[in-house]
Design an enzyme around this catalytic site. Structure first.
Site, PDB file in Angstrom:
ATOM      1  CB  THR A   1     -41.910  24.880  -6.306  1.00  0.00           C
ATOM      2  OG1 THR A   1     -43.084  25.235  -7.037  1.00  0.00           O
ATOM      3  CG2 THR A   1     -41.801  25.767  -5.082  1.00  0.00           C
ATOM      4  CG  HIS A   2     -42.908  21.422  -9.135  1.00  0.00           C
ATOM      5  ND1 HIS A   2     -43.076  20.084  -8.895  1.00  0.00           N
ATOM      6  CD2 HIS A   2     -43.598  22.072  -8.166  1.00  0.00           C
ATOM      7  CE1 HIS A   2     -43.864  19.927  -7.829  1.00  0.00           C
ATOM      8  NE2 HIS A   2     -44.187  21.115  -7.367  1.00  0.00           N
TER       9      HIS A   2
ATOM     10  CB  SER B   1      -0.924  -0.003   1.217  1.00  0.00           C
ATOM     11  OG  SER B   1      -0.187  -0.211   2.409  1.00  0.00           O
TER      12      SER B   1
ATOM     13  CD  GLN C   1      -2.650  -2.612   2.017  1.00  0.00           C
ATOM     14  OE1 GLN C   1      -1.945  -2.909   2.974  1.00  0.00           O
ATOM     15  NE2 GLN C   1      -2.413  -3.065   0.811  1.00  0.00           N
TER      16      GLN C   1
ATOM     17  CE1 TYR D   1      -5.912  -3.791   8.573  1.00  0.00           C
ATOM     18  CE2 TYR D   1      -5.007  -5.967   8.156  1.00  0.00           C
ATOM     19  CZ  TYR D   1      -5.176  -4.651   7.785  1.00  0.00           C
ATOM     20  OH  TYR D   1      -4.618  -4.193   6.621  1.00  0.00           O
TER      21      TYR D   1
ATOM     22  CD  GLU E   1     -20.858  22.268 -17.960  1.00  0.00           C
ATOM     23  OE1 GLU E   1     -20.620  21.273 -18.658  1.00  0.00           O
ATOM     24  OE2 GLU E   1     -20.852  23.421 -18.411  1.00  0.00           O
TER      25      GLU E   1
ATOM     26  CE  LYS F   1      -4.478   2.933   5.374  1.00  0.00           C
ATOM     27  NZ  LYS F   1      -5.103   1.663   4.988  1.00  0.00           N
TER      28      LYS F   1
ATOM     29  CB  SER G   1     -16.764  25.741 -27.956  1.00  0.00           C
ATOM     30  OG  SER G   1     -16.762  24.958 -29.132  1.00  0.00           O
TER      31      SER G   1
ATOM     32  CG  ASN H   1     -19.046  25.768 -22.865  1.00  0.00           C
ATOM     33  OD1 ASN H   1     -20.128  26.209 -23.280  1.00  0.00           O
ATOM     34  ND2 ASN H   1     -18.172  25.170 -23.653  1.00  0.00           N
TER      35      ASN H   1
ATOM     36  CG  ASN I   1      -3.731  -5.274  12.840  1.00  0.00           C
ATOM     37  OD1 ASN I   1      -3.161  -5.119  11.756  1.00  0.00           O
ATOM     38  ND2 ASN I   1      -4.099  -6.469  13.290  1.00  0.00           N
TER      39      ASN I   1
HETATM   40  N1  ARG Z   1      -1.035  -1.537   5.178  1.00  0.00           N
HETATM   41  C1  ARG Z   1      -1.989  -2.047   6.114  1.00  0.00           C
HETATM   42  C2  ARG Z   1      -3.308  -1.281   5.948  1.00  0.00           C
HETATM   43  O1  ARG Z   1      -3.302  -0.251   5.348  1.00  0.00           O
HETATM   44  C3  ARG Z   1      -1.480  -1.876   7.498  1.00  0.00           C
HETATM   45  C4  ARG Z   1      -2.013  -2.845   8.491  1.00  0.00           C
HETATM   46  C5  ARG Z   1      -1.467  -4.159   8.209  1.00  0.00           C
HETATM   47  N2  ARG Z   1      -1.764  -5.123   9.215  1.00  0.00           N
HETATM   48  C6  ARG Z   1      -1.729  -6.421   8.945  1.00  0.00           C
HETATM   49  N3  ARG Z   1      -1.990  -7.217   9.912  1.00  0.00           N
HETATM   50  N4  ARG Z   1      -1.443  -6.850   7.750  1.00  0.00           N
HETATM   51  O2  ARG Z   1      -4.346  -1.697   6.385  1.00  0.00           O
END
Ligand code: ARG
Length: 452
Positions: free
Chosen positions: A154-155, A22, A321, A316, A289, A324, A276, A284, A109
């Site tokens: 309205t509408h 990650s 992961q 966990y 938009e 994010k 354009s 525009n 974790n």
């Molecule tokens: N990169 C992991 C995440 O974003 C970190 C936690 C990893 N923990 C594990 N037991 N593999 O969730």
């Protein structure tokens, strides 16, 4: 480097490394990760779990690593999987054995839950500032347009005349609620998960209150298993972001309509419009938009995390992961949208004359006409019926109600008198809406005062 390699006899496949890593996206959490580790190291030393010298060497090395990252000197390594293990590896490279002690009484974790919460808390603070800015801009614009009359819809059909200030203050309320929604989210997220370990707590004599205090949390989480499994704060955050985007999107939709030739209520500043490639006359409202379009993307981010979380057993799971990227994307999108939007509305030109003209047509004073007859003693339902017939007559004749002579009006009701004309002018209709929260000039001034 694999910090967990002990139990394995084979090294991971290259594609396992790449697929599982990650670091490509969670490198954004370097500051939160180091901040969390600094607090953790201090706590370990205070509790006698590591020595004072070890903690000092860990902390100064972590600060150097932070500087190195900020100076662009650090190359993160896919093989170290994520930001947590990348930083720990860099630390151990710098100070050797002391670095290896940092991860005592901690798991990735609780570490990742902490980093992510710290990140969300920081984002809420930034977003709150941007919302406050937008709200101020709306207030200023409303103050300047207290006398600008326009049709209320309205509408999407002309309904009753209002002032532009009144319309803008509706959005002022919406964005004020967004601020309070984010504040609620923050209040619930304000619990430190650090110290929960992998899921069961740890066997060391840690001081979770201390780390929570160091990191600026109001409380520590109550249950360790919940601490590492919980992503409610991120879901709540995404919900708040989605609602704020929805508000921007509705406003953008109106600005797009208002910039059309058909409405001609506003003109975007050249800096917030595009041309354009084929039609030379075009201007525009692209920025509006785009914000409307990006709202769809943010809803997708929210749905994605809801879907990721829905089937996960405690505690966990690696699925988490994936939490994010949608949060990063949604938050970036809202922040950019708020900045662009605020600049866009503070630079647009309001065509007050066109708004006022539009407010004159469309029989928007029909309700006031009925109210006039109520004032002369007739029951409202009967008045509604009379004015309905009157409007139909005017539509056939192609004129406004106030264009009829008093004799013509009397054909519909003998209660009509000369004072009808002043009672149904656009300004009079607006100023008659004196109920609390209404569009009368005084009530809008009151709203402006209350929300200063
Ligand atoms: N990169 C992991 C995440 O974003 C970190 C936690 C990893 N923990 C594990 N037991 N593999 O969730």
């Amino acid at each position: 480097m694999k910090l967990w390699k002990g139990r394995f006899t084979k090294s991971a496949n290259k594609s396992t490394d790449e697929f599982g890593a990650s670091i490509t996206f969670d490198k954004r959490l370097y500051k939160e990760d180091i901040t969390g580790s600094l607090a953790h190291a201090k706590m370990l030393a205070k509790q006698g779990i590591i020595s004072q010298e070890e903690a000092e060497s860990i902390c100064s090395a972590l600060l150097e690593i932070m500087d190195d990252i900020e100076a662009g000197k650090v190359e993160f390594d896919i093989a170290s999987e994520d930001i947590h293990m990348n930083i720990e590896t860099l630390l151990t490279e710098k100070i050797g054995d002391a670095g290896k002690r940092l991860h005592t009484a901690r798991s990735r974790n609780d570490q990742v839950a902490l980093d992510f919460k710290l990140y969300v808390k920081g984002e809420i603070e930034e977003i709150d500032g941007l919302l406050a800015n937008l709200i101020d801009t709306l207030h200023d614009l409303a103050e300047k347009n207290q006398k600008t009359v326009m049709p209320g819809y309205t509408h999407l059909q002309r309904a009753q005349p209002v002032t532009l200030a009144y319309h803008l203050m509706a959005y002022h309320q919406m964005f004020s609620r967004d601020r309070s929604r984010f504040a609620d989210c923050l209040a619930r997220a304000d619990e430190c998960p650090l110290g929960a370990g992998a899921l069961a707590g740890t066997s060391y004599n840690t001081d979770r209150q201390f780390t929570a205090g160091e990191l600026g949390f109001a409380r520590v989480t109550v249950n360790g298993m919940d601490s590492v499994s919980d992503r409610d704060f991120a879901l709540e955050f995404l919900s708040c972001v989605s609602i704020a985007m929805m508000h921007l999107s509705r406003f953008c939709e109106e600005l797009i309509l208002w910039s059309s030739k058909e409405f001609s209520f506003i003109e975007m500043d050249d800096a917030y419009a595009t041309g354009s490639s084929i039609m030379p006359q075009k201007k525009n409202p692209d920025m509006a938009e785009l914000i409307r379009g990006k709202t769809g993307r943010v809803y997708g981010d929210m749905m994605s995390l809801f879907t990721i979380m829905k089937g996960l057993p405690l505690a966990y799971n690696k699925d988490m992961q994936e939490d994010k990227p949608p949060v990063f994307d949604a938050s970036d999108t809202l922040k950019d949208s708020l900045s662009v939007f605020t600049e866009m509305i503070s630079t647009m030109q309001v065509k007050t004359g066109n708004m006022a003209d539009a407010a004159k047509y469309g029989y928007m004073n029909a309700t006031d006409c009925a109210d006039y007859l109520v004032g002369k003693g007739l029951p409202f339902r009967e008045c509604h019926e009379i004015i309905g017939r009157l409007v139909l007559h005017c539509i056939e004749k192609g004129c406004a109600i106030e264009d009829l002579s008093i004799d013509e009006l009397k054909e519909f009701s003998d209660r009509f008198e000369e004072d009808i004309y002043e009672k149904i002018s656009v300004e009079a209709c607006i100023d008659a809406k004196v109920s609390e929260g209404g569009t009368s000039f005084a009530r809008v001034a009151e709203q402006l005062e209350k929300t200063k």
